[in-house]
Design an enzyme around this catalytic site. Structure first.
Site, mmCIF file in Angstrom:
data_model
loop_
_atom_site.group_PDB
_atom_site.id
_atom_site.type_symbol
_atom_site.label_atom_id
_atom_site.label_comp_id
_atom_site.label_asym_id
_atom_site.label_seq_id
_atom_site.Cartn_x
_atom_site.Cartn_y
_atom_site.Cartn_z
ATOM 1 N N SER A 11 52.797 69.025 27.297
ATOM 2 C CA SER A 11 51.223 68.706 27.910
ATOM 3 C C SER A 11 51.385 69.210 29.278
ATOM 4 C CB SER A 11 51.004 67.362 27.829
ATOM 5 O OG SER A 11 49.973 67.229 29.001
ATOM 6 N N HIS A 36 49.877 71.833 24.623
ATOM 7 C CA HIS A 36 48.808 70.718 24.841
ATOM 8 C C HIS A 36 48.066 70.779 25.894
ATOM 9 C CE1 HIS A 36 47.314 66.525 23.392
ATOM 10 N NE2 HIS A 36 47.435 66.474 24.719
ATOM 11 N N ASP A 38 45.313 68.894 28.115
ATOM 12 C CA ASP A 38 44.718 67.881 28.233
ATOM 13 C C ASP A 38 43.176 68.126 29.194
ATOM 14 O OD1 ASP A 38 45.907 65.575 26.967
ATOM 15 O OD2 ASP A 38 47.684 66.411 28.401
ATOM 16 N N MET A 40 40.069 66.521 30.808
ATOM 17 C CA MET A 40 39.291 65.415 31.288
ATOM 18 C C MET A 40 37.926 65.789 32.038
ATOM 19 S SD MET A 40 42.711 63.250 32.313
ATOM 20 C CE MET A 40 44.222 63.220 31.513
ATOM 21 N N HIS A 69 43.240 68.614 23.782
ATOM 22 C CA HIS A 69 42.645 67.525 23.709
ATOM 23 C C HIS A 69 41.497 67.172 24.572
ATOM 24 C CE1 HIS A 69 44.494 63.048 24.335
ATOM 25 N NE2 HIS A 69 43.267 63.184 23.776
ATOM 26 N N MET A 71 39.288 64.722 26.352
ATOM 27 C CA MET A 71 38.849 63.517 26.938
ATOM 28 C C MET A 71 37.760 63.500 27.606
ATOM 29 S SD MET A 71 42.893 62.651 27.462
ATOM 30 C CE MET A 71 43.416 64.187 27.676
ATOM 31 N N MET A 140 46.937 57.826 20.264
ATOM 32 C CA MET A 140 47.154 57.682 21.721
ATOM 33 C C MET A 140 48.028 56.190 21.765
ATOM 34 S SD MET A 140 46.028 60.084 23.295
ATOM 35 C CE MET A 140 46.484 59.525 25.053
ATOM 36 N N PHE A 146 45.942 59.624 32.314
ATOM 37 C CA PHE A 146 46.806 60.024 33.182
ATOM 38 C C PHE A 146 48.268 60.272 32.497
ATOM 39 C CE2 PHE A 146 44.028 57.326 35.025
ATOM 40 C CZ PHE A 146 43.443 58.000 36.442
ATOM 41 N N GLY A 148 52.729 60.065 32.681
ATOM 42 C CA GLY A 148 53.728 59.375 33.091
ATOM 43 C C GLY A 148 53.383 57.614 33.106
ATOM 44 N N ASP A 178 50.522 60.758 21.498
ATOM 45 C CA ASP A 178 50.647 61.182 22.784
ATOM 46 C C ASP A 178 50.464 60.028 23.659
ATOM 47 O OD1 ASP A 178 49.740 62.405 25.183
ATOM 48 O OD2 ASP A 178 47.758 62.989 24.345
ATOM 49 N N GLY A 179 51.422 60.013 24.671
ATOM 50 C CA GLY A 179 51.690 58.915 25.741
ATOM 51 C C GLY A 179 52.804 58.498 25.711
ATOM 52 N N GLY A 180 53.681 58.557 26.903
ATOM 53 C CA GLY A 180 55.110 57.730 27.008
ATOM 54 C C GLY A 180 56.123 58.234 25.859
ATOM 55 N N GLY A 200 54.243 65.122 28.382
ATOM 56 C CA GLY A 200 54.157 65.527 29.625
ATOM 57 C C GLY A 200 55.342 65.193 30.751
ATOM 58 N N SER A 201 55.491 64.026 31.157
ATOM 59 C CA SER A 201 56.460 63.881 32.120
ATOM 60 C C SER A 201 57.679 63.881 31.664
ATOM 61 C CB SER A 201 56.217 62.493 32.808
ATOM 62 O OG SER A 201 55.814 61.726 31.724
HETATM 63 C C1 DX5 Z 1 47.295 61.406 28.606
HETATM 64 C C2 DX5 Z 1 47.173 62.787 28.031
HETATM 65 C C3 DX5 Z 1 48.758 62.741 27.713
HETATM 66 C C4 DX5 Z 1 49.834 63.172 28.910
HETATM 67 C C5 DX5 Z 1 50.868 62.420 28.355
HETATM 68 O O1 DX5 Z 1 45.771 60.919 28.806
HETATM 69 O O2 DX5 Z 1 46.520 62.581 26.774
HETATM 70 O O3 DX5 Z 1 48.629 64.158 27.000
HETATM 71 O O4 DX5 Z 1 50.095 64.470 29.252
HETATM 72 O O5 DX5 Z 1 51.676 62.209 29.438
HETATM 73 P P1 DX5 Z 1 53.158 61.704 29.201
HETATM 74 O O6 DX5 Z 1 53.895 62.223 28.298
HETATM 75 O O7 DX5 Z 1 53.595 61.620 30.444
HETATM 76 O O8 DX5 Z 1 52.715 60.151 28.786
HETATM 77 ZN ZN ZN Z 2 46.780 64.607 25.639
#
Ligand code: DX5
Ligand code: ZN
Length: 223
Positions: A11, A36, A38, A40, A69, A71, A140, A146, A148, A178-180, A200-201
């Site tokens: 991401s 990916h 994101d 927003m 994605h 959002m 999710m 966000f 991280g 997606d997420g963590g 992402g992170s």
């Molecule tokens: C969060 C996004 C994710 C984000 C995940 O709202 O949809 O795609 O980049 O980030 P990590 O992998 O750091 O949780």
């Molecule tokens: Zn995402």
């Protein structure tokens, strides 16, 4: 389906925007299965990120499919613009769609793949009636907005339930999480039935992003 292989979708939310081209090319050439993106809107989620111009720009520098994605509130108003910009998969949030079936059709009418995403608090039963129309289901495991954030462990049960629903459908629907997603959580996520891992992170937050992505994928493949 269970025969699908593990795929990884870095991401760019956590990328170094001033080095975006170099980072996306490096990941694309070294095993990324999707990029990916994101999107927003500061309304559906409390953060603002990229628009269609970003998708258009990425399309010029990578041939890896763009997994967009959304959002955003009222995604129907933007489906055409993101499809034209070069999205290969367009994922909307169930919570943002009043007429989800129509929205999925609108995405397919653009000739691209359609995904639906569920927030941690949203039940799988809300997409049961559209499962046959989906190419991708995104679970999710953080509240969107966000990078991280900490993985919400209750998501594992939902991933396992989603896996059962998809297998029972007999259709080739991608199950994305997606997420963590990181080296600590990836095994249990894959063991629960996820096949596409957004990160992402755990990729962009590391000193060597290619190595981080490859290590994550290797650990997922062994799980
Ligand atoms: C969060 C996004 C994710 C984000 C995940 O709202 O949809 O795609 O980049 O980030 P990590 O992998 O750091 O949780
Ligand atoms: Zn995402």
């Amino acid at each position: 389906m269970e025969s699908q292989k593990i795929q990884i979708a870095p991401s760019i939310l956590s990328a170094d925007l001033l080095r975006l081209e170099e980072q996306v090319k490096a990941l694309s050439e070294n095993g990324a299965d999707f990029i990916h993106v994101d999107v927003m809107d500061g309304h559906f989620v409390p953060n603002l990120t990229f628009g269609p111009n970003m998708v258009k720009a990425l399309k010029r520098i990578t041939s890896v499919p763009l997994d967009v994605h959304l959002m955003i509130s009222n995604p129907d108003a933007y489906i055409e613009v993101y499809a034209r910009a070069g999205a290969d998969i367009l994922t909307v949030h169930q919570e943002a769609c009043t007429h989800l079936h129509r929205t999925i059709q609108n995405i397919h009418n653009q000739g691209i793949k359609a995904g639906v995403s569920l927030n941690p608090a949203t039940s799988l039963s809300t997409i049961e009636n559209v499962l046959d129309d989906l190419d991708l289901l995104l679970i999710m495991t953080v509240n969107p907005g966000f990078g991280g954030q900490k993985f919400i462990p209750q998501g594992l049960r939902k991933i396992a339930e989603a896996r059962k629903m998809i297998n029972a459908s007999g259709r080739d629907i991608l199950l994305e999480v997606d997420g963590g997603v990181d080296l600590q959580t990836v095994e249990s996520i894959v063991q629960s039935g996820a096949k596409v891992l957004v990160s992402g992170s755990a990729v962009f937050g590391q000193p060597d992003i290619v190595k981080a992505m490859q290590e994550l994928k290797a650990k997922a493949e062994k799980a």
